[in-house]
Design an enzyme around this catalytic site. Structure first.
Site, short mmCIF file in Angstrom:
data_model
loop_
_atom_site.label_atom_id
_atom_site.label_comp_id
_atom_site.label_asym_id
_atom_site.label_seq_id
_atom_site.Cartn_x
_atom_site.Cartn_y
_atom_site.Cartn_z
N PRO A 3 45.63 22.67 29.23
CA PRO A 3 45.30 21.95 30.46
C PRO A 3 44.72 22.91 31.50
O PRO A 3 45.29 23.98 31.76
CB PRO A 3 46.67 21.41 30.92
N GLU A 4 43.58 22.54 32.06
CA GLU A 4 42.92 23.36 33.06
C GLU A 4 43.05 22.68 34.42
O GLU A 4 43.83 21.73 34.58
CB GLU A 4 41.46 23.59 32.66
N LYS A 18 46.53 26.96 37.38
CA LYS A 18 47.03 26.05 36.35
C LYS A 18 48.55 25.84 36.46
O LYS A 18 49.16 25.24 35.57
CB LYS A 18 46.69 26.59 34.97
N ARG A 70 37.35 33.95 21.91
CA ARG A 70 37.25 32.55 22.35
C ARG A 70 35.90 31.98 21.93
O ARG A 70 34.92 32.70 21.76
CB ARG A 70 37.41 32.44 23.87
#
Length: 291
Positions: free
Chosen positions: A2-3, A60, A280
């Site tokens: 979740p950002e 966050k 990433r």
């Protein structure tokens, strides 16, 4: 993970449901999630009877400011999300009491449960068990290195283009990694860095020093627009994230780059590609986002 939009969606929903409520009890089957204090027994003792005065976000992190000068911090990490409803323990597992969106399979990994004084529960569902909870003295949290090291909030009014430009040009590195660095700008991760750079037509490997003023302005504008749009749509639920109601966020219909590898670019029709940056993934259009 979740950002910013998912965390902001969560706190806005929880304000409607748990603000003003009091914690009556807490349960966990994964004590390692409690990072502060280290003892779950102490965590449980200290949080019982505390009333939720304020719910807010920093980066966050979700923060519940409580009575008696205490604050509960929850970071949902990779697969965690907070839910609100009623469950009961039957045959060795937690069962939802009422049907509905909370019955989504992604909502069944309950590892932290808070009982509230309105006969409802706030729970943390976390498939991978990376999420954490910390109970702080409020003043100490706000003065902590954790908060001091976080970069500015990208949607705050005082985070102007001039400030954005100043922050970025002090750094060296690739734009994708810079956008995701929480010490530089708080709240942006893999999903929204991909979406921002696609919108701004910037290659994820492009170095900060090679970005002109027009490119920086496009990136800033895309950042503000996309983050706000995702909040308006309730966040992105392509993976594990769900809103406190158990429902999926609606941003997925607007997703242009993230995990679109092999699909046609919505702007020019070129096939979206994926590359690796520091372990990433980055998804981009090789025609629209030239290096």
């Amino acid at each position: 993970m979740p950002e910013l939009p998912e965390v902001e969606t969560t706190i806005r929903d929880l304000r409607k449901k748990v603000l003003g409520r009091t914690f009556l009890n807490v349960w966990t089957d994964f004590r390692k999630a409690i990072k502060k204090p280290k003892s779950f027994e102490r965590f449980k003792k200290e949080i019982k009877g505390k009333k939720i005065r304020r719910i807010w976000r920093r980066g966050k992190n979700i923060i519940f400011d409580l009575s008696h000068n205490r604050s509960l911090l929850i970071h949902q990490k990779l697969t965690g999300h907070l839910l609100y409803g009623k469950w009961e323990f039957k045959n060795g597992e937690w069962k939802l009491k009422t049907p509905g969106p909370l019955g989504d399979p992604m909502n069944r990994f309950l590892h932290l449960i808070f009982w509230l004084d309105n006969d409802e529960m706030m729970v943390l569902s976390d498939l991978r068990k990376f999420a954490k909870a910390e109970l702080w003295v409020t003043k100490e949290l706000k003065e902590s290195e954790l908060f001091k090291n976080l970069g500015p909030e990208p949607l705050e009014k005082d985070f102007t283009f001039e400030r954005f430009r100043e922050v970025l040009l002090k750094k060296k590195g690739k734009i994708k990694q810079i956008l995701m660095d929480q010490d530089i700008i708080a709240g942006i991760g893999n999903i929204y860095s991909d979406e921002i750079l696609w919108q701004a037509k910037i290659h994820p490997l492009k170095k900060i020093g090679r970005l002109g003023n027009k490119e920086l302005k496009r990136t800033y504008g895309a950042m503000r627009k996309i983050l706000q749009k995702s909040i308006d749509f309730g966040g992105e639920s392509i993976s594990d994230y769900r809103k406190p109601s158990g429902e999926k966020g609606g941003f997925d219909v607007l997703r242009k780059a993230y995990r679109r590898e092999g699909e046609k670019c919505a702007r020019c029709g070129t096939v979206i590609e994926r590359l690796k940056i520091g372990g990433r993934s980055a998804h981009y259009c090789p025609r629209c986002q030239k290096l």
